[in-house]
Design a protein around this motif. Structure first.
Motif, PDB file in Angstrom:
ATOM      1  N   ALA A 367      33.013  37.953  41.479  1.00 55.29           N
ATOM      2  CA  ALA A 367      32.529  37.355  42.733  1.00 55.29           C
ATOM      3  C   ALA A 367      31.134  37.866  43.090  1.00 55.29           C
ATOM      4  CB  ALA A 367      33.513  37.616  43.865  1.00 55.29           C
ATOM      5  N   PRO A 368      30.132  37.605  42.249  1.00 60.02           N
ATOM      6  CA  PRO A 368      28.781  38.109  42.533  1.00 60.02           C
ATOM      7  C   PRO A 368      28.179  37.475  43.779  1.00 60.02           C
ATOM      8  CG  PRO A 368      28.732  36.503  40.749  1.00 60.02           C
ATOM      9  CD  PRO A 368      30.176  36.771  41.033  1.00 60.02           C
ATOM     10  N   GLN A 369      27.217  38.151  44.364  1.00 60.91           N
ATOM     11  CA  GLN A 369      26.526  37.630  45.530  1.00 60.91           C
ATOM     12  C   GLN A 369      25.690  36.415  45.126  1.00 60.91           C
ATOM     13  OE1 GLN A 369      26.761  38.624  48.879  1.00 60.91           O
ATOM     14  NE2 GLN A 369      28.526  39.622  47.926  1.00 60.91           N
ATOM     15  N   PRO A 370      25.662  35.383  45.962  1.00 60.58           N
ATOM     16  CA  PRO A 370      24.910  34.179  45.612  1.00 60.58           C
ATOM     17  C   PRO A 370      23.409  34.380  45.780  1.00 60.58           C
ATOM     18  CG  PRO A 370      25.807  33.948  47.811  1.00 60.58           C
ATOM     19  CD  PRO A 370      26.332  35.256  47.268  1.00 60.58           C
ATOM     20  N   ALA A 371      22.624  33.543  45.107  1.00 61.10           N
ATOM     21  CA  ALA A 371      21.177  33.582  45.279  1.00 61.10           C
ATOM     22  C   ALA A 371      20.794  33.200  46.704  1.00 61.10           C
ATOM     23  CB  ALA A 371      20.517  32.636  44.274  1.00 61.10           C
ATOM     24  N   GLU A 372      21.555  32.284  47.292  1.00 60.74           N
ATOM     25  CA  GLU A 372      21.324  31.846  48.667  1.00 60.74           C
ATOM     26  C   GLU A 372      22.664  31.491  49.292  1.00 60.74           C
ATOM     27  OE1 GLU A 372      17.539  29.297  49.241  1.00 60.74           O
ATOM     28  OE2 GLU A 372      18.265  28.817  47.225  1.00 60.74           O
ATOM     29  N   GLY A 373      22.729  31.573  50.611  1.00 60.70           N
ATOM     30  CA  GLY A 373      23.947  31.201  51.306  1.00 60.70           C
ATOM     31  C   GLY A 373      25.033  32.255  51.187  1.00 60.70           C
ATOM     32  N   HIS A 374      26.244  31.851  51.530  1.00 60.80           N
ATOM     33  CA  HIS A 374      27.386  32.774  51.552  1.00 60.80           C
ATOM     34  C   HIS A 374      28.451  32.307  50.578  1.00 60.80           C
ATOM     35  CE1 HIS A 374      30.555  35.400  52.970  1.00 60.80           C
ATOM     36  NE2 HIS A 374      31.330  34.346  53.147  1.00 60.80           N
ATOM     37  N   SER A 375      28.818  33.165  49.648  1.00 57.96           N
ATOM     38  CA  SER A 375      29.845  32.822  48.669  1.00 57.96           C
ATOM     39  C   SER A 375      31.236  32.960  49.265  1.00 57.96           C
ATOM     40  CB  SER A 375      29.743  33.724  47.441  1.00 57.96           C
ATOM     41  OG  SER A 375      30.817  33.463  46.549  1.00 57.96           O
ATOM     42  N   GLU A 376      32.086  31.997  48.961  1.00 55.85           N
ATOM     43  CA  GLU A 376      33.482  32.044  49.397  1.00 55.85           C
ATOM     44  C   GLU A 376      34.354  32.844  48.432  1.00 55.85           C
ATOM     45  OE1 GLU A 376      35.083  28.167  50.281  1.00 55.85           O
ATOM     46  OE2 GLU A 376      33.101  27.403  50.805  1.00 55.85           O
ATOM     47  N   ALA A 377      33.833  33.172  47.252  1.00 57.76           N
ATOM     48  CA  ALA A 377      34.621  33.883  46.253  1.00 57.76           C
ATOM     49  C   ALA A 377      34.839  35.333  46.672  1.00 57.76           C
ATOM     50  CB  ALA A 377      33.929  33.831  44.901  1.00 57.76           C
ATOM     51  N   LYS A 378      36.039  35.840  46.409  1.00 58.17           N
ATOM     52  CA  LYS A 378      36.395  37.220  46.705  1.00 58.17           C
ATOM     53  C   LYS A 378      36.741  37.937  45.398  1.00 58.17           C
ATOM     54  CE  LYS A 378      36.231  36.184  51.099  1.00 58.17           C
ATOM     55  NZ  LYS A 378      35.062  36.601  51.918  1.00 58.17           N
ATOM     56  N   GLN A 379      36.346  39.191  45.302  1.00 56.80           N
ATOM     57  CA  GLN A 379      36.597  39.938  44.078  1.00 56.80           C
ATOM     58  C   GLN A 379      38.102  40.039  43.793  1.00 56.80           C
ATOM     59  OE1 GLN A 379      34.667  43.758  44.085  1.00 56.80           O
ATOM     60  NE2 GLN A 379      32.669  42.875  43.587  1.00 56.80           N
ATOM     61  N   LEU A 380      38.427  39.960  42.506  1.00 55.35           N
ATOM     62  CA  LEU A 380      39.814  40.025  42.067  1.00 55.35           C
ATOM     63  C   LEU A 380      39.986  41.169  41.075  1.00 55.35           C
ATOM     64  CD1 LEU A 380      40.329  36.226  41.295  1.00 55.35           C
ATOM     65  CD2 LEU A 380      41.252  37.450  43.275  1.00 55.35           C
ATOM     66  N   GLN A 381      41.080  41.871  41.188  1.00 53.09           N
ATOM     67  CA  GLN A 381      41.413  42.908  40.220  1.00 53.09           C
ATOM     68  C   GLN A 381      42.313  42.282  39.156  1.00 53.09           C
ATOM     69  OE1 GLN A 381      40.043  45.994  40.239  1.00 53.09           O
ATOM     70  NE2 GLN A 381      38.879  45.261  42.018  1.00 53.09           N
ATOM     71  N   LEU A 382      41.710  41.852  38.073  1.00 48.14           N
ATOM     72  CA  LEU A 382      42.451  41.202  36.992  1.00 48.14           C
ATOM     73  C   LEU A 382      42.307  42.011  35.713  1.00 48.14           C
ATOM     74  CD1 LEU A 382      41.407  37.460  37.496  1.00 48.14           C
ATOM     75  CD2 LEU A 382      43.563  38.523  38.189  1.00 48.14           C
ATOM     76  N   SER A 383      43.427  42.327  35.086  1.00 48.93           N
ATOM     77  CA  SER A 383      43.393  43.030  33.808  1.00 48.93           C
ATOM     78  C   SER A 383      42.922  42.079  32.719  1.00 48.93           C
ATOM     79  CB  SER A 383      44.780  43.569  33.468  1.00 48.93           C
ATOM     80  OG  SER A 383      45.672  42.482  33.204  1.00 48.93           O
ATOM     81  N   GLU A 384      42.585  42.630  31.553  1.00 40.04           N
ATOM     82  CA  GLU A 384      42.190  41.788  30.419  1.00 40.04           C
ATOM     83  C   GLU A 384      43.330  40.843  30.038  1.00 40.04           C
ATOM     84  OE1 GLU A 384      39.206  41.457  28.942  1.00 40.04           O
ATOM     85  OE2 GLU A 384      38.521  42.760  30.571  1.00 40.04           O
ATOM     86  N   ARG A 385      44.562  41.335  30.115  1.00 40.88           N
ATOM     87  CA  ARG A 385      45.721  40.492  29.803  1.00 40.88           C
ATOM     88  C   ARG A 385      45.818  39.331  30.785  1.00 40.88           C
ATOM     89  NH1 ARG A 385      51.171  41.067  31.746  1.00 40.88           N
ATOM     90  NH2 ARG A 385      52.651  39.914  30.446  1.00 40.88           N
ATOM     91  N   GLU A 386      45.586  39.593  32.063  1.00 41.98           N
ATOM     92  CA  GLU A 386      45.667  38.541  33.065  1.00 41.98           C
ATOM     93  C   GLU A 386      44.543  37.518  32.902  1.00 41.98           C
ATOM     94  OE1 GLU A 386      47.811  40.769  36.842  1.00 41.98           O
ATOM     95  OE2 GLU A 386      45.676  41.151  36.469  1.00 41.98           O
ATOM     96  N   ARG A 387      43.355  37.988  32.561  1.00 39.99           N
ATOM     97  CA  ARG A 387      42.241  37.061  32.345  1.00 39.99           C
ATOM     98  C   ARG A 387      42.519  36.141  31.158  1.00 39.99           C
ATOM     99  NH1 ARG A 387      36.694  40.213  34.069  1.00 39.99           N
ATOM    100  NH2 ARG A 387      37.648  41.551  35.651  1.00 39.99           N
ATOM    101  N   ALA A 388      43.045  36.725  30.092  1.00 40.22           N
ATOM    102  CA  ALA A 388      43.383  35.923  28.912  1.00 40.22           C
ATOM    103  C   ALA A 388      44.491  34.925  29.239  1.00 40.22           C
ATOM    104  CB  ALA A 388      43.803  36.838  27.761  1.00 40.22           C
ATOM    105  N   ALA A 389      45.427  35.332  30.088  1.00 40.92           N
ATOM    106  CA  ALA A 389      46.531  34.439  30.460  1.00 40.92           C
ATOM    107  C   ALA A 389      46.026  33.240  31.256  1.00 40.92           C
ATOM    108  CB  ALA A 389      47.582  35.213  31.258  1.00 40.92           C
TER     109      ALA A 389
END
Length: 403
Positions: A367-389
């Motif tokens: 969830a990186p900061q946007p170049a402009e405006g406000h991002s709706e994305a929130k950081q997630l704690q995802l393991s490598e296994r969860e990302r692959a899933a």
């Protein structure tokens, strides 16, 4: 030995439970059912286009969709970028026609369900959207009078059987329109207003025919749909509908912890809305503020729902009338794309900024900061296994697999 057998039994039971859906809560089952194509409602009529669901206009629209003479140099058709064997898109970060555009070509399956069109929603009907590339100097780059002459020369009988008599095109410039070269714009301004209105009507009808064809382009059932339907019916999936443990985990994450279904919801896996999610700007392209600038453009469009080329009455124009016109949430906000077929549709985002699904998942986890405006994305704690899933699950949304 007994411990090994117990472990084997547990693994086997886990896979069986995943396959038949016993591993899902009632709330999860309801969420999964809502994503199936079986839950999709029939395509509603378009009251602004009385030809939208008629066979003859759709057939004419199909002809026009593949017609390269609908372009300045006779080399570009709608199908140039919306390729029939590539989900009606082109696999490029930027569409390439007469020139290069600043955004990705969007796929067309199910697009008619949306209330807004293009990545920024700068048109409010499918037929009005179809007109924009025809005059865009980086796409078809043609002009309204050139298209009117083409219709009269090559398609007069078909056009008139559907839309009625063509207006008198005598003394009309060969190439003139509100866009194009300075000479073409000046020639358009010199055309009497009544005659311009007749040409605009032909132009609008071209869009209505193209839209009638595009309304027939629909999503096909996938492994996910067969799995979801089996789960909803309470029977065990069979064949390719059986999900692996990894795919089941990905589905659970998608509707749960990862929050993907907050925006990618419904049978088309999109909320048809606009979000800033911190996607970086396209390198080497002009500034692009997304929805923020599109609202003024759709209001100014003479072919919008409130314009005189709309069929029906203004009762159909609620979306446009009540549109949010400004606000910080619109800056660099782009339309949520459907995820159906996404595994075979790299690169990703509105200008192909992210190359793989693995990188897409990583982007939303960070969830990186946007170049402009406000991002709706929130950081997630995802393991490598969860990302692959998650990536594995997204592969189940393609009719013939990921490719």
């Amino acid at each position: 030995m007994r411990r090994a057998l117990a472990l084997l039994f547990a693994v086997g039971f886990s896979a069986l439970a995943a396959g038949c859906g016993d591993g899902f809560s009632d709330a999860e089952k309801a969420a999964i059912a809502s994503l199936s194509l079986s839950a999709q409602q029939p395509l509603p009529p378009d009251p602004t286009n009385r030809f939208a669901d008629q066979a003859a206009p759709a057939a004419f629209g199909a002809t026009l969709f593949f017609e390269q003479r609908l372009s300045r140099d006779g080399s570009v058709a709608c199908s140039t970028c919306h390729m029939i064997d590539r989900q009606f898109q082109d696999d490029r970060p930027f569409g390439i026609a007469v020139g290069e555009t600043k955004r990705r070509t969007m796929p067309l399956a199910g697009v008619a369900y949306s209330p807004w069109f293009f990545w920024d929603g700068r048109r409010d009907s499918l037929w009005a959207q179809a007109l924009v590339p025809l005059e865009d100097m980086n796409e078809h780059a043609g002009t309204r009078t050139a298209y009117a002459h083409l219709i009269a020369r090559e398609f007069k009988d078909r056009y008139e059987r559907i839309f009625g008599p063509l207006p008198d095109l005598a003394d009309l410039p060969a190439s003139a329109g509100p866009f194009g070269t300075e000479t073409e714009r000046a020639a358009w301004a010199a055309v009497p207003e009544a005659k311009r209105a007749g040409i605009d009507t032909i132009f609008a009808n071209i869009g209505k025919a193209l839209a009638a064809f595009e309304r027939t382009i629909v999503h096909q059932p996938t492994r996910f749909d067969r799995f979801a339907d089996a789960l909803a019916a309470g029977y065990e999936p069979e064949g390719d509908a059986v999900f692996s443990d990894e795919e089941v985990l990905g589905l659970k994450l998608f509707i749960g912890k990862a929050n993907c279904s907050t925006c990618h919801n419904g049978p088309r896996f999109t909320d048809d809305f606009f979000h800033n999610t911190g996607v970086p700007p396209a390198v080497g392209k002009p500034p692009d503020l997304g929805r923020e600038t599109a609202t003024a453009e759709v209001l100014a469009d003479p072919f919008n729902c409130l314009g005189r080329f709309r069929d029906g009455d203004e009762a159909a124009c609620g979306e446009l009338r009540h549109m949010v016109r400004d606000g910080p949430e619109l800056r660099r906000a782009y339309k949520t794309p459907s995820l159906r077929g996404a595994a075979g549709r790299a690169p990703y985002m509105h200008a192909g900024q992210i190359k793989t699904l693995e990188e897409v998942v990583d982007h939303y986890a960070r969830a990186p900061q946007p170049a402009e405006g406000h991002s709706e994305a929130k950081q997630l704690q995802l393991s490598e296994r969860e990302r692959a899933a998650l990536v594995a699950f997204l592969g189940t949304l393609s009719p013939g697999g990921a490719d």
